[in-house]
Scaffold this active site. Structure first.
Site, PDB file in Angstrom:
ATOM      1  N   TRP A   3      12.460  10.443   5.224  1.00 30.75           N
ATOM      2  CA  TRP A   3      12.502  11.996   5.094  1.00 30.75           C
ATOM      3  C   TRP A   3      11.792  12.610   5.999  1.00 30.75           C
ATOM      4  O   TRP A   3      10.895  12.092   6.348  1.00 30.75           O
ATOM      5  CB  TRP A   3      11.754  12.401   3.103  1.00 30.75           C
ATOM      6  CG  TRP A   3      10.321  11.927   3.856  1.00 30.75           C
ATOM      7  CD1 TRP A   3      10.343  10.950   2.487  1.00 30.75           C
ATOM      8  CD2 TRP A   3       8.856  12.211   3.762  1.00 30.75           C
ATOM      9  NE1 TRP A   3       8.783  10.340   2.257  1.00 30.75           N
ATOM     10  CE2 TRP A   3       7.922  11.273   3.212  1.00 30.75           C
ATOM     11  CE3 TRP A   3       9.157  13.267   4.635  1.00 30.75           C
ATOM     12  CZ2 TRP A   3       6.500  11.651   3.150  1.00 30.75           C
ATOM     13  CZ3 TRP A   3       7.706  13.825   3.979  1.00 30.75           C
ATOM     14  CH2 TRP A   3       6.238  12.460   3.888  1.00 30.75           C
ATOM     15  N   GLU A  11      -5.558  13.099   7.384  1.00 35.42           N
ATOM     16  CA  GLU A  11      -3.655  12.509   7.959  1.00 35.42           C
ATOM     17  C   GLU A  11      -4.121  13.277   9.380  1.00 35.42           C
ATOM     18  O   GLU A  11      -3.597  12.432  10.414  1.00 35.42           O
ATOM     19  CB  GLU A  11      -3.011  12.915   6.488  1.00 35.42           C
ATOM     20  CG  GLU A  11      -3.408  12.604   5.546  1.00 35.42           C
ATOM     21  CD  GLU A  11      -2.672  11.607   5.531  1.00 35.42           C
ATOM     22  OE1 GLU A  11      -2.202  10.478   6.314  1.00 35.42           O
ATOM     23  OE2 GLU A  11      -2.473  10.647   4.179  1.00 35.42           O
ATOM     24  N   GLU A  56       2.832   7.843   9.057  1.00 37.83           N
ATOM     25  CA  GLU A  56       1.956   8.507   8.401  1.00 37.83           C
ATOM     26  C   GLU A  56       2.291   9.933   9.475  1.00 37.83           C
ATOM     27  O   GLU A  56       1.813  10.448   8.846  1.00 37.83           O
ATOM     28  CB  GLU A  56       0.773   7.566   9.046  1.00 37.83           C
ATOM     29  CG  GLU A  56       0.470   6.996   9.108  1.00 37.83           C
ATOM     30  CD  GLU A  56      -0.174   6.646   7.302  1.00 37.83           C
ATOM     31  OE1 GLU A  56      -0.816   8.370   7.247  1.00 37.83           O
ATOM     32  OE2 GLU A  56      -0.284   5.852   6.311  1.00 37.83           O
ATOM     33  N   HIS A  63       2.779  12.794   7.072  1.00 32.67           N
ATOM     34  CA  HIS A  63       2.453  13.453   6.113  1.00 32.67           C
ATOM     35  C   HIS A  63       1.547  14.817   6.833  1.00 32.67           C
ATOM     36  O   HIS A  63       1.036  15.381   5.885  1.00 32.67           O
ATOM     37  CB  HIS A  63       1.296  12.013   6.017  1.00 32.67           C
ATOM     38  CG  HIS A  63       1.742  10.354   5.563  1.00 32.67           C
ATOM     39  ND1 HIS A  63       1.187   9.602   4.766  1.00 32.67           N
ATOM     40  CD2 HIS A  63       3.028  10.531   5.422  1.00 32.67           C
ATOM     41  CE1 HIS A  63       2.172   8.763   4.626  1.00 32.67           C
ATOM     42  NE2 HIS A  63       3.020   9.348   5.126  1.00 32.67           N
ATOM     43  N   GLU A 110      -5.266   2.666   2.840  1.00 33.16           N
ATOM     44  CA  GLU A 110      -3.995   3.388   2.441  1.00 33.16           C
ATOM     45  C   GLU A 110      -3.529   2.843   1.004  1.00 33.16           C
ATOM     46  O   GLU A 110      -3.066   3.816   0.346  1.00 33.16           O
ATOM     47  CB  GLU A 110      -3.271   1.572   2.446  1.00 33.16           C
ATOM     48  CG  GLU A 110      -2.681   2.052   4.538  1.00 33.16           C
ATOM     49  CD  GLU A 110      -2.058   2.882   5.110  1.00 33.16           C
ATOM     50  OE1 GLU A 110      -1.649   3.940   4.010  1.00 33.16           O
ATOM     51  OE2 GLU A 110      -1.974   2.780   5.923  1.00 33.16           O
ATOM     52  N   THR A 129      -5.203   5.793  -0.339  1.00 35.56           N
ATOM     53  CA  THR A 129      -4.733   7.297   0.184  1.00 35.56           C
ATOM     54  C   THR A 129      -3.453   7.367  -0.922  1.00 35.56           C
ATOM     55  O   THR A 129      -3.429   8.778  -1.374  1.00 35.56           O
ATOM     56  CB  THR A 129      -4.312   7.045   1.769  1.00 35.56           C
ATOM     57  OG1 THR A 129      -3.519   6.243   1.391  1.00 35.56           O
ATOM     58  CG2 THR A 129      -5.174   7.851   2.591  1.00 35.56           C
ATOM     59  N   ASP A 146       4.815   6.743   0.938  1.00 38.48           N
ATOM     60  CA  ASP A 146       4.428   5.705   1.576  1.00 38.48           C
ATOM     61  C   ASP A 146       2.948   4.827   2.046  1.00 38.48           C
ATOM     62  O   ASP A 146       3.359   4.577   2.269  1.00 38.48           O
ATOM     63  CB  ASP A 146       4.246   6.902   3.436  1.00 38.48           C
ATOM     64  CG  ASP A 146       5.445   7.509   3.637  1.00 38.48           C
ATOM     65  OD1 ASP A 146       7.174   7.338   2.760  1.00 38.48           O
ATOM     66  OD2 ASP A 146       5.712   8.654   4.989  1.00 38.48           O
ATOM     67  N   GLU A 147       2.179   5.345   1.285  1.00 37.70           N
ATOM     68  CA  GLU A 147       0.666   4.573   0.951  1.00 37.70           C
ATOM     69  C   GLU A 147       1.052   3.584   0.515  1.00 37.70           C
ATOM     70  O   GLU A 147       0.289   2.566   1.032  1.00 37.70           O
ATOM     71  CB  GLU A 147      -0.127   5.565   0.809  1.00 37.70           C
ATOM     72  CG  GLU A 147      -0.314   7.468   1.267  1.00 37.70           C
ATOM     73  CD  GLU A 147      -0.974   7.379   3.022  1.00 37.70           C
ATOM     74  OE1 GLU A 147      -0.597   6.513   3.422  1.00 37.70           O
ATOM     75  OE2 GLU A 147      -1.105   8.318   2.807  1.00 37.70           O
ATOM     76  N   HIS A 167       2.552   1.078   2.793  1.00 42.23           N
ATOM     77  CA  HIS A 167       1.929   0.669   3.897  1.00 42.23           C
ATOM     78  C   HIS A 167       0.586  -0.190   3.516  1.00 42.23           C
ATOM     79  O   HIS A 167       0.574  -0.812   4.173  1.00 42.23           O
ATOM     80  CB  HIS A 167       1.219   2.247   4.430  1.00 42.23           C
ATOM     81  CG  HIS A 167       2.239   2.619   5.065  1.00 42.23           C
ATOM     82  ND1 HIS A 167       1.972   4.016   5.716  1.00 42.23           N
ATOM     83  CD2 HIS A 167       3.113   2.871   5.777  1.00 42.23           C
ATOM     84  CE1 HIS A 167       3.236   4.423   6.549  1.00 42.23           C
ATOM     85  NE2 HIS A 167       4.094   3.987   6.141  1.00 42.23           N
TER      86      HIS A 167
END
Ligand SMILES: [Fe+2]
Ligand SMILES: [Fe+2]
Length: 328
Positions: free
Chosen positions: A33, A76, A111, A114, A164, A167, A196-197, A200
């Site tokens: 995305w 971020e 990252e 974000h 990670e 977050t 995503d976090e 990660h």
């Protein structure tokens, strides 16, 4: 062999698997995305209508929510600090042809979306003073951070595994809160970032997992070292315009605690999750010193939970310029 040389050897061993790590934990750029997918499209003729709707819904969100979202966004946005820090870790060494720099660059590229997405949302919401936010962001990047890891890859991977997940927790909670206030679009934004976090976190904690297999005692000592000194947040030096580094981070963190986005008990939970994930209780072939570190780590969450229960969060804290009306 010195500790330093063993670490380099371990990093070189893992480096051979970088392509697998990238495939396993990151999403190809062409399919992942992008911020635009979740924001009004400025090429669309309905743009202004969509923005108006976004601003209307944003009116219902309270003060602590905005402070938390702004603090998360600024955290971020200070990505240049994190990328340059990781590029300098032993075994990464800023080397172009090194597999580890490929990892760091690809991680950074994910990252980077974000802060980009959150910043654009904040800008469109009309609820925050963007100029003040921009000043804080510039200060934070200029001030840098010190996470206490030095250039040690083991300590750094403990830090990133922790951070990670932290977050993930906070973006996910903001998503839940936004939903209860009827802001489904913002909720979706924070959900996507949280996703995503989590990937990660899975990646960095897998690196630690693999290090435990080849260098268990040193990995255990590094984990203990990081937990003993506590994980500091990347925005530790947060400050507002015209101010020195002061209590701004604390006030931001108080806001996040008051609305339950990230609390002292989350800190303890994350520590426990790492202990479980790395099966600290089952690791064998430890030196006496590392055995002691293991004992310390196994008892730490319960000890910290008792301390966190006694913490009192102030009912109010400083009013941030971020959420004051813009000066003309
Ligand atoms: Fe992020
Ligand atoms: Fe992250």
């Amino acid at each position: 062999m010195s500790i330093h040389n063993v670490r380099l050897e371990v990093m070189q061993l893992l480096e051979k698997k970088i392509d697998t790590f990238v495939d396993q934990f990151l999403i190809p750029i062409e399919t992942i995305w992008q911020p635009t997918d979740f924001l009004p499209n400025s090429q669309d003729e309905n743009f202004f209508e969509e923005v108006r709707e976004l601003r209307e819904i944003a009116k219902d969100l309270p003060y602590d929510f905005w402070v938390t979202l702004v603090g998360d966004t600024i955290t971020e946005e200070a990505l240049p600090t994190y990328e340059s820090w990781l590029m300098d870790v032993e075994g990464v060494d800023q080397i172009e042809a090194n597999g580890w720099s490929k990892w760091v660059r690809n991680w950074t590229s994910e990252e980077n979306r974000h802060g980009d997405l959150l910043n654009k949302y904040l800008y469109l919401s009309g609820r925050v003073n963007m100029r003040e936010i921009e000043i804080t962001t510039q200060h934070l990047i200029a001030d840098g951070f010190d996470i206490g890891t030095g250039r040690d890859p083991y300590k750094n991977f403990v830090y990133t595994s922790f951070q990670e997940l932290a977050t993930y927790v906070s973006h996910n909670r903001v998503a839940q809160l936004a939903k209860t206030y009827g802001d489904n679009k913002l909720s979706k934004i924070c959900k996507m970032i949280a996703g995503d976090e989590m990937r990660h976190h899975m990646a960095y904690s897998e690196f630690v997992n693999q290090i435990f297999k080849v260098d268990p005692s040193e990995m255990m000592l590094a984990f203990q070292y990081m937990m003993k000194q506590k994980i500091v947040m990347p925005a530790q030096f947060l400050r507002e315009s015209g101010e020195k580094i002061s209590s701004a981070f604390e006030s931001f963190s108080d806001s996040a605690q008051r609305i339950g986005v990230y609390t002292a008990s989350d800190y303890v939970d994350i520590m426990q999750k790492l202990i479980n994930k790395w099966e600290i209780d089952k690791i064998s072939d430890l030196t006496d010193e590392a055995e002691k570190a293991r004992d310390y780590l196994m008892k730490l969450p319960a000890r910290m939970a008792r301390i966190s229960e006694r913490l009192v969060i102030p009912a109010e804290s400083q009013i941030f310029k971020w959420v004051e009306p813009a000066r003309i």
